[in-house]
Design an enzyme around this catalytic site. Structure first.
Site, PDB file in Angstrom:
ATOM      1  N   GLU A   3      -6.554 -37.375   9.949  1.00 17.89           N
ATOM      2  CA  GLU A   3      -6.096 -38.722   9.671  1.00 17.89           C
ATOM      3  C   GLU A   3      -5.225 -39.139  10.851  1.00 17.89           C
ATOM      4  O   GLU A   3      -5.096 -38.384  11.815  1.00 17.89           O
ATOM      5  CB  GLU A   3      -5.327 -38.734   8.342  1.00 17.89           C
ATOM      6  N   LYS A  58      -7.823 -43.832  13.560  1.00 17.72           N
ATOM      7  CA  LYS A  58      -8.240 -42.443  13.763  1.00 17.72           C
ATOM      8  C   LYS A  58      -9.124 -42.293  14.994  1.00 17.72           C
ATOM      9  O   LYS A  58      -9.829 -41.299  15.144  1.00 17.72           O
ATOM     10  CB  LYS A  58      -8.987 -41.945  12.510  1.00 17.72           C
ATOM     11  N   HIS A 106     -20.973 -24.847  17.721  1.00 19.05           N
ATOM     12  CA  HIS A 106     -20.713 -26.293  17.552  1.00 19.05           C
ATOM     13  C   HIS A 106     -19.870 -26.916  18.653  1.00 19.05           C
ATOM     14  O   HIS A 106     -19.168 -27.891  18.420  1.00 19.05           O
ATOM     15  CB  HIS A 106     -20.058 -26.574  16.190  1.00 19.05           C
ATOM     16  N   ARG A 124     -19.565 -30.244  11.274  1.00 19.16           N
ATOM     17  CA  ARG A 124     -20.301 -31.150  10.389  1.00 19.16           C
ATOM     18  C   ARG A 124     -20.924 -32.324  11.120  1.00 19.16           C
ATOM     19  O   ARG A 124     -21.748 -33.029  10.556  1.00 19.16           O
ATOM     20  CB  ARG A 124     -19.368 -31.646   9.273  1.00 19.16           C
TER      21      ARG A 124
END
Length: 287
Positions: A3, A58, A106, A124
């Site tokens: 955040e 953000k 990743h 993700r």
DNA sequence: AAGAGGCCCTGATAGC
DNA sequence: TGCTATCAGGGCCTCT
């Protein structure tokens, strides 16, 4: 993951380390982030100097020497890693993988400078990185975002007008980036706890004094979180791989079943699904 | 037009 | 041990 406070922590360390440095080389290992990284991304970034590193909400904004911008969003699981070149070998070879702080998987994008590089890691792949041509396009790109909690536009009149005739609960409004930008699921719960407001309360029914509390506590929670280096629930780390500390002083988030931390309150922290996001609150002092 | 819901994706954890 | 289900800090898109 991140955040506003976590993104700000990242911005601060990037600002210290790569400001005024020239991008020597860009390596893209996986183009398939939230938005596909276009073929010309590399050429748009290489050989440009990073003039400044800003942040809105953000989003991290690299201001480039040719007046274009590189926009970075960390999504849910994105992290930036600063890797120094200790050896004489080039940063572009594989030796940097020896860094104990860099995950093995990743690592989608690398931006390489003279003696260090930044690596964008995102399991993700909800985050993204993109080039914005000029300040007008940047403005357009971010125009759907409401004011940050620190903005003086985020005041009692604004809130009142926004809530008028609306049916959403206050928790959903705090997560609505069009209303106020930078707050996510963790800090929304924390802000409502400090304000002694039930997350399910219809926003249009809030009293003036409750609205004032929200304005004050948005600022309070976010600035304290920045001071504490952000919150690390699962994978947030700063660019040096160090975890934040704000999670240690959560009042409600992740505290289901525990005693309320409010002085003399005998309540128990509840967890409830609100619009598919877990929401934490005290059943006693948040009416 | 506002608001609810689904979806993008991987990984950690819980339960069987 | 190994399967499956559920849940994660975000935001965009579609449908009603």
């Amino acid at each position: 993951m991140p955040e506003l406070p976590e993104v700000e922590i990242v911005r601060q360390s990037l600002n210290k380390k790569i400001k005024q440095k020239k991008v020597k080389k860009v390596i893209i290992r996986n183009r398939n982030l939230r938005f596909k990284i276009p073929k010309n991304f590399k050429s748009l970034l290489e050989d440009k100097k990073i003039i400044n590193i800003k942040r809105f909400s953000k989003y991290i904004i690299f201001c480039l020497s040719n007046k274009s911008y590189c926009l970075l969003h960390l999504g849910m699981s994105g992290t930036i890693h600063l890797i120094y070149n200790n050896k004489k070998s080039s940063l572009t070879n594989t030796s940097f993988y020896n860094s104990p702080l860099l995950p093995m998987k990743h690592n989608h994008v690398e931006i390489i400078f003279n003696n260090l590089k930044i690596v964008y890691n995102d399991p993700r792949r909800f985050g993204f990185i993109q080039i914005i041509n000029n300040s007008n396009s940047l403005k357009k790109r971010l125009q759907h975002l409401g004011p940050e909690p620190f903005d003086k536009k985020f005041n009692i009149d604004y809130i009142y007008f926004f809530f008028r005739n609306k049916k959403k609960n206050i928790k959903n409004f705090l997560l609505d980036q069009n209303f106020v930008s930078g707050i996510g699921n963790i800090y929304a719960s924390e802000i409502l706890f400090l304000s002694k407001i039930n997350p399910l309360k219809n926003a249009s029914k809030l009293t003036k004094s409750e609205c004032k509390k929200i304005i004050v506590n948005c600022k309070k929670v976010l600035s304290k979180a920045i001071k504490k280096g952000g919150s690390s629930i699962r994978d947030f780390k700063n660019t040096s791989g160090i975890k934040g500390n704000f999670q240690k002083i959560f009042k409600v988030y992740n505290r289901e079943g525990f005693d309320c931390r409010e002085y003399k309150c005998s309540g128990i922290i509840q967890k409830k699904n609100v619009s598919n996001r877990s929401t934490f609150f005290c059943n006693c002092c948040q009416k």
